[in-house]
Design an enzyme around this catalytic site. Structure first.
Site, short mmCIF file in Angstrom:
data_model
loop_
_atom_site.label_atom_id
_atom_site.label_comp_id
_atom_site.label_asym_id
_atom_site.label_seq_id
_atom_site.Cartn_x
_atom_site.Cartn_y
_atom_site.Cartn_z
N GLU A 156 -2.42 -16.22 3.32
CA GLU A 156 -1.56 -16.22 2.13
C GLU A 156 -1.18 -17.65 1.72
OE1 GLU A 156 1.50 -13.28 2.59
OE2 GLU A 156 0.03 -11.69 2.89
N HIS A 399 3.39 4.41 2.05
CA HIS A 399 3.49 3.03 2.54
C HIS A 399 3.77 3.03 4.03
CE1 HIS A 399 5.62 -1.06 2.78
NE2 HIS A 399 4.33 -1.27 2.68
N HIS A 400 2.92 2.33 4.78
CA HIS A 400 3.11 2.15 6.23
C HIS A 400 3.24 0.67 6.55
CE1 HIS A 400 0.82 6.11 7.41
NE2 HIS A 400 2.04 6.35 6.92
N GLU A 401 4.43 0.13 6.44
CA GLU A 401 4.62 -1.22 6.98
C GLU A 401 4.73 -1.06 8.50
OE1 GLU A 401 4.70 -4.56 5.69
OE2 GLU A 401 4.44 -4.57 7.86
N HIS A 469 -2.50 -4.51 3.73
CA HIS A 469 -2.02 -5.87 3.46
C HIS A 469 -1.92 -6.62 4.79
CE1 HIS A 469 -0.29 -5.83 -0.82
NE2 HIS A 469 -1.21 -4.89 -0.71
N GLU A 470 -2.14 -7.90 4.73
CA GLU A 470 -2.05 -8.81 5.89
C GLU A 470 -3.09 -8.52 6.98
OE1 GLU A 470 1.46 -8.72 3.64
OE2 GLU A 470 1.31 -7.22 5.19
N GLU A 494 2.60 -11.24 -5.49
CA GLU A 494 4.00 -11.24 -5.02
C GLU A 494 4.53 -12.67 -4.84
OE1 GLU A 494 3.93 -9.12 -1.33
OE2 GLU A 494 2.74 -10.62 -0.30
C1 NOJ Z 1 4.08 -7.74 2.34
C2 NOJ Z 1 3.21 -7.04 1.36
O1 NOJ Z 1 2.24 -7.91 0.83
C3 NOJ Z 1 4.09 -6.47 0.28
O2 NOJ Z 1 3.30 -5.89 -0.74
C4 NOJ Z 1 5.03 -5.47 0.88
O3 NOJ Z 1 5.90 -5.00 -0.10
C5 NOJ Z 1 5.85 -6.12 1.99
N1 NOJ Z 1 5.00 -6.79 2.91
C6 NOJ Z 1 6.69 -5.08 2.74
O4 NOJ Z 1 5.86 -4.19 3.41
CA CA Z 2 1.36 -9.99 1.83
#
Ligand code: NOJ
Ligand code: CA
Length: 691
Positions: A156, A399-401, A469-470, A494
């Site tokens: 990033e 969404h799965h953070e 993501h990531e 973002e």
């Molecule tokens: C980073 C992600 O790129 C973003 O899209 C997300 O909202 C946040 N993490 C929280 O999960």
């Molecule tokens: Ca990100």
């Protein structure tokens, strides 16, 4: 030199030479139309506790094949893709140990892929640990590079354009606004896909394809000799890769042309991946979505339900006993509002972040579990929301953070995906913020590469489309696993709300990040002044409004977001029409203009329709874009709706100055369109007969 072997592309323009030096070290070189692309470069490995597989080799065999096939991706930039190459397999024997290593080269008209193969070999080698991959890419001169710092945990970063000789001195600056916990590969390390431009006008792209069960590769530069060397992401103990014979490494790729557009049109990365492994793909489809998201990113609302952070134990705490903070974005009424907006404007899905328990604990030193993947917050009435969405024909996007609590996520995965199926979710956005737990492992190490793949394949078992993501940057795996519908794995939009996105970013990403697969870049930001959403946030979106529209064509993804707030789109209904109309899946793509970090212009035909769309994105220099419409079928008139920068448009001073006009065009027409600084344009084309 002994044992020379060479192979040329079907059109003869790309050639690869492989030699063994006097001490038995394998080296290769690549040429394009008689010009040097890669000078003699070493190949091989050092191993933990064993003799290196780097010199003392003899050639014991060589075989060749030609391959020509046209295949049809489930989704993508075109309906059919030709894979046409000449292949050379070289069998080598390490004299002292008797161990066998093969080198496989595939040479296409637009570049080369090569990989190492470790054949099964009784008694000689079974499982071993790579301490270093020695593969080199020797660049013939001080080329211009478009690079982000080599890092084992984040991609990033903003991009830097510099000579190779300047990478070391620009490294500190290149880290500004980057990840909180950098893990650099070296003071001259960069990431792939790496874009290069040579002084003789050649464009060269270095990346990898089909990264499975192996660490991702950064490239460390010897900046005296301009030689890049593979820097594999290590395990916590420093080992690089654990291998069993019978396996191969990923492909190392070199795409080359004297025309930058060919780099974008190259399908080498996909062609080096295996055919689709999912038998029934009928459940995989494009998803245009909005989300309860930008309001959290801009700080207007929160992911968490409460500001109470102590005494919370995920799974046991009764959240109804906690005090709501009054700013929770994923509350039922707000989600219903987004569903209404999605239904009114023809969107397929609504992403809701912050729907689940656990967001209040942002303690970076935590050692384990953070989120529930099955328990909604008390103000997210899933039953009501689910029914409301179904009635309006809109799907919720899960969404799965994971906050990188990887072991925990693997343990919960079946429950999490079962919960999605039970509640009619078809797609999920995953996330890996923070340092990997267990600590010391890296986002792009072999273990994590295996983790992401496990999640993709498990998602396929549940017929779930996946977007991480990531996670590690893609390497064309979506050909084999087309339920991997997108990835972030680069600096996404973002960052306009965080430390900023530099001009030129979206004119370099197609040459770098998108070489491996589509990006969930989250375009569509119409409001530049983010203090309007949150007075304490002094942030600015560095682009014009029609630049944002262009991204739907220049940054293709079958999962595509309209990232801004519904209330903002209500204010710009005329421009929003393009986002509503634009396709997400394509029969054909024609690259019209391209120069890394400067501009990309592409025309695409919507899948199964006669409609075409054109997008042009620009970096900091304003320009005139001259295009012709010879990509259209002959003898057919189209109505072109053009969304372009207005006279005063500039990303800083007048980003919302735009013009929408219509024209009649056919395959003989041409147009010259002004493009503002960080501007762009978008065109939708409909045959007049169809109107
Ligand atoms: C980073 C992600 O790129 C973003 O899209 C997300 O909202 C946040 N993490 C929280 O999960
Ligand atoms: Ca990100």
């Amino acid at each position: 030199m002994a044992g020379a072997a060479n192979v040329a592309s079907p059109d003869g323009r790309v050639t690869v030479d492989v030699n063994l030096t006097a001490d038995g070290s394998p080296v290769y070189s690549v040429d394009f139309a008689g010009q040097r692309v890669i000078d003699d470069s070493r190949l091989g490995f050092s191993l933990v506790g064993e003799d290196a597989l780097a010199s003392d080799f003899e050639l014991i065999g060589e075989s060749r094949a030609t391959f020509d096939e046209t295949w049809h991706p489930v989704w993508g930039e075109e309906a059919s893709i030709r894979s046409h190459y000449n292949e050379m397999l070289i069998n080598m024997r390490h004299r002292a140990s008797g161990r066998l290593v093969d080198l496989r080269f595939r040479v296409f008209d637009d570049g080369v892929g090569f990989r190492y193969e470790f054949p099964a070999q009784q008694g000689k080698l079974k499982s071993f640990i790579i301490s270093d991959e020695l593969t080199e890419f020797a660049i013939p001169g001080d080329a211009v590079a478009y690079w982000i710092p080599g890092d084992y945990d984040s991609q990033e970063f903003n991009y830097t354009r510099s000579r190779l000789s300047e990478i070391r001195s620009k490294m500190d600056e290149a880290h500004v606004g980057g990840p909180v916990y950098p893990s650099p590969s070296s003071p001259t390390g960069v990431q792939t896909a790496l874009m290069l431009k040579y002084d003789n006008g050649l464009y060269v792209n270095l990346h990898e394809a089909a990264l499975y069960d192996y660490p991702a590769m950064c490239l460390d530069l010897d900046d005296t000799n301009f030689i890049f060397k593979a820097a594999l992401t290590p395990y916590a103990n420093g080992d690089k890769a654990i291998i069993q014979t019978g396996r191969t490494t990923p492909w190392r790729t070199v795409i080359v042309s004297d025309d930058a557009r060919d780099i974008l049109a190259s399908r080498i990365t996909l062609n080096l991946n295996e055919p689709c492994r999912i038998a029934d793909t009928s459940w995989i489809h494009p998803v245009k979505y909005i989300g309860v998201w930008w309001e959290m990113i801009t700080g207007k609302s929160s992911w968490s339900y409460t500001d109470e952070v102590d005494n919370i134990a995920i799974g046991t705490t009764d959240y109804t006993t906690l005090k709501p903070n009054g700013r929770h974005g994923a509350n039922t009424e707000n989600v219903l509002r987004y569903i209404d907006f999605a239904a009114e404007n023809g969107f397929d899905g609504v992403l809701v972040e912050g729907w689940n328990e656990g967001w209040e604990d942002s303690d970076a030193t935590r050692k384990s579990r953070m989120f529930s993947f099955t328990k909604p917050y008390p103000d997210f009435d899933l039953e009501r929301i689910k029914k409301y969405a179904a009635d309006k024909n809109v799907k919720l996007v899960m969404h799965h953070e994971t906050a990188s609590a990887v072991t925990d996520y693997e343990r919960e995965l079946d429950n999490a995906f079962r919960f999605m199926v039970d509640n009619s979710y078809e797609s999920v956005k995953g996330g890996y913020i923070g340092e990997i737990i267990p600590r010391g492992e890296h986002h792009y190490g072999q273990q994590m590469v295996n983790h992401y793949q496990h999640v993709v394949e498990k998602a396929a078992d549940y017929k779930i489309m996946y977007n991480a993501h990531e996670a590690v940057r893609p390497t064309g795996i979506c050909r084999t696993w087309p339920n991997l519908v997108s990835n972030e794995s680069a600096r996404g939009s973002e960052y306009h709300a965080f430390s900023g996105i530099n001009p030129g970013h979206t004119a370099i990403l197609p040459f770098t990040r998108l070489i491996g697969g589509p990006m969930d870049y989250t375009p569509g930001l119409f409001e530049n002044d983010l203090s309007k959403y949150n007075p304490s946030r002094n942030a600015w979106v560095n682009s014009t409004l029609t630049h944002q529209l262009s991204l739907y064509v220049t940054m293709p993804s079958p999962l595509q977001m309209a990232a801004d707030l519904p209330e903002t789109y209500e204010k710009f209904q005329d421009a929003f029409q393009f986002i509503k109309d634009v396709a997400l899946d394509w029969d054909e793509s024609v690259y019209l203009e391209a120069e890394p970090m400067e501009y990309v212009t592409v025309a695409r035909k919507a899948k199964g329709s006669d409609n075409w769309f054109v997008g042009s994105t620009a970096g900091v220099d304003p320009r005139k874009s001259k295009i012709d419409f010879s990509f259209l079928p002959k003898d057919c008139k189209y109505r072109a709706t053009i969304y372009r920068d207005g006279k005063k448009a500039h990303y800083r001073t007048a980003p919302q100055d735009y013009i929408i006009e219509t024209k009649t065009v056919d395959s003989k027409s041409s147009l010259t369109l002004p493009v503002a600084s960080c501007g762009g344009y978008a065109i939708s084309l409909t045959p007049i007969n169809n109107l």
